[in-house]
Design a protein around this motif. Sequence first.
Motif, PDB file in Angstrom:
ATOM      1  N   CYS A  11      83.481 -50.988  -7.236  1.00 53.23           N
ATOM      2  CA  CYS A  11      82.185 -50.678  -7.836  1.00 53.23           C
ATOM      3  C   CYS A  11      82.218 -49.235  -8.338  1.00 53.23           C
ATOM      4  O   CYS A  11      82.666 -48.340  -7.634  1.00 53.23           O
ATOM      5  CB  CYS A  11      81.081 -50.854  -6.806  1.00 53.23           C
ATOM      6  SG  CYS A  11      79.446 -50.420  -7.439  1.00 53.23           S
ATOM      7  N   GLU A  13      79.736 -47.277  -8.804  1.00 54.77           N
ATOM      8  CA  GLU A  13      78.657 -46.452  -8.255  1.00 54.77           C
ATOM      9  C   GLU A  13      79.227 -45.457  -7.245  1.00 54.77           C
ATOM     10  O   GLU A  13      80.302 -45.667  -6.678  1.00 54.77           O
ATOM     11  CB  GLU A  13      77.602 -47.331  -7.569  1.00 54.77           C
ATOM     12  CG  GLU A  13      76.754 -48.144  -8.534  1.00 54.77           C
ATOM     13  CD  GLU A  13      75.867 -47.287  -9.425  1.00 54.77           C
ATOM     14  OE1 GLU A  13      75.468 -46.186  -8.996  1.00 54.77           O
ATOM     15  OE2 GLU A  13      75.598 -47.717 -10.559  1.00 54.77           O
ATOM     16  N   HIS A  15      78.921 -44.705  -4.239  1.00 51.74           N
ATOM     17  CA  HIS A  15      78.854 -44.929  -2.784  1.00 51.74           C
ATOM     18  C   HIS A  15      80.262 -45.125  -2.267  1.00 51.74           C
ATOM     19  O   HIS A  15      81.224 -45.101  -3.037  1.00 51.74           O
ATOM     20  CB  HIS A  15      77.938 -46.115  -2.469  1.00 51.74           C
ATOM     21  CG  HIS A  15      78.298 -47.384  -3.202  1.00 51.74           C
ATOM     22  ND1 HIS A  15      79.499 -48.029  -3.030  1.00 51.74           N
ATOM     23  CD2 HIS A  15      77.611 -48.112  -4.121  1.00 51.74           C
ATOM     24  CE1 HIS A  15      79.532 -49.103  -3.790  1.00 51.74           C
ATOM     25  NE2 HIS A  15      78.412 -49.175  -4.480  1.00 51.74           N
ATOM     26  N   CYS A  39      78.834 -56.267  -6.353  1.00 55.64           N
ATOM     27  CA  CYS A  39      79.144 -55.271  -5.323  1.00 55.64           C
ATOM     28  C   CYS A  39      78.382 -55.606  -4.056  1.00 55.64           C
ATOM     29  O   CYS A  39      77.153 -55.714  -4.083  1.00 55.64           O
ATOM     30  CB  CYS A  39      78.759 -53.880  -5.814  1.00 55.64           C
ATOM     31  SG  CYS A  39      78.933 -52.635  -4.517  1.00 55.64           S
ATOM     32  N   CYS A  42      75.894 -52.179  -3.043  1.00 51.33           N
ATOM     33  CA  CYS A  42      74.669 -51.818  -3.773  1.00 51.33           C
ATOM     34  C   CYS A  42      74.066 -52.999  -4.527  1.00 51.33           C
ATOM     35  O   CYS A  42      73.035 -52.853  -5.175  1.00 51.33           O
ATOM     36  CB  CYS A  42      74.927 -50.653  -4.720  1.00 51.33           C
ATOM     37  SG  CYS A  42      75.956 -51.063  -6.146  1.00 51.33           S
TER      38      CYS A  42
HETATM   39 ZN   LIG Z   1      78.120 -50.804  -5.633  1.00 46.81          ZN
END
Ligand SMILES: [Zn+2]
Length: 195
Positions: A11, A13, A15, A39, A42
């Motif tokens: 992912c 993102e 995180h 994901c 998230c």
């Molecule tokens: Zn994610």
Amino acid sequence: MFIELTDHLRCPEDHEEAFLVLLPDRLEGRSVIAGTLGCPVCDRRFELRDGVLDTGGAPPVSNDGGALTPEALGPLAGLNGPGGYLVLVGGPAGRWQDVATLVPGVGLVAVNPPLSVHGEDAVSVLRGSRLALKTASMRGVVLGAPFGGDPAWVREAARVVLPGLRVVGEGSTPGDDVIDLMASADGVWVGTPRR
Ligand SMILES: [Zn+2]
């Protein structure tokens, strides 16, 4: 997109690193033509269409291969023998077919390539604002201009390449906190990730 490559996706993102779960809609042989990648952290969903995974925010596309022609980048990437994946970012991805003949048996991943490059059997295409690939998962990364001079993309390349293997870039020489430089000349540099 090679179905095996989906094991190496993450992912994008910010995180903790998480894999993406593939729900394929259409497969041709070992290629995913259409599907959804989700994901588990998230809950974002990414559509894979026409063999291309676009995670959003991709910069404008350049059709200029620049100094990193296949003949130049093949030896610089330093891949000996088949297996694994070589990532081509930007203009150099436009000539992936020529690169493929120089590194037989190595999977090619084209990131933000010229629009003439489509997802097909022999190349996996990603578009986005960063490398949606797992840390220490690739055998090499080639950053065309302007990516090779962009510290954020250089950090991403250093993150995804396997320890001791190479990142090649066109652009200003990267900081030695990210890349252990092996050589640089005429605006092209090559090095290994510093960890
Ligand atoms: Zn994610």
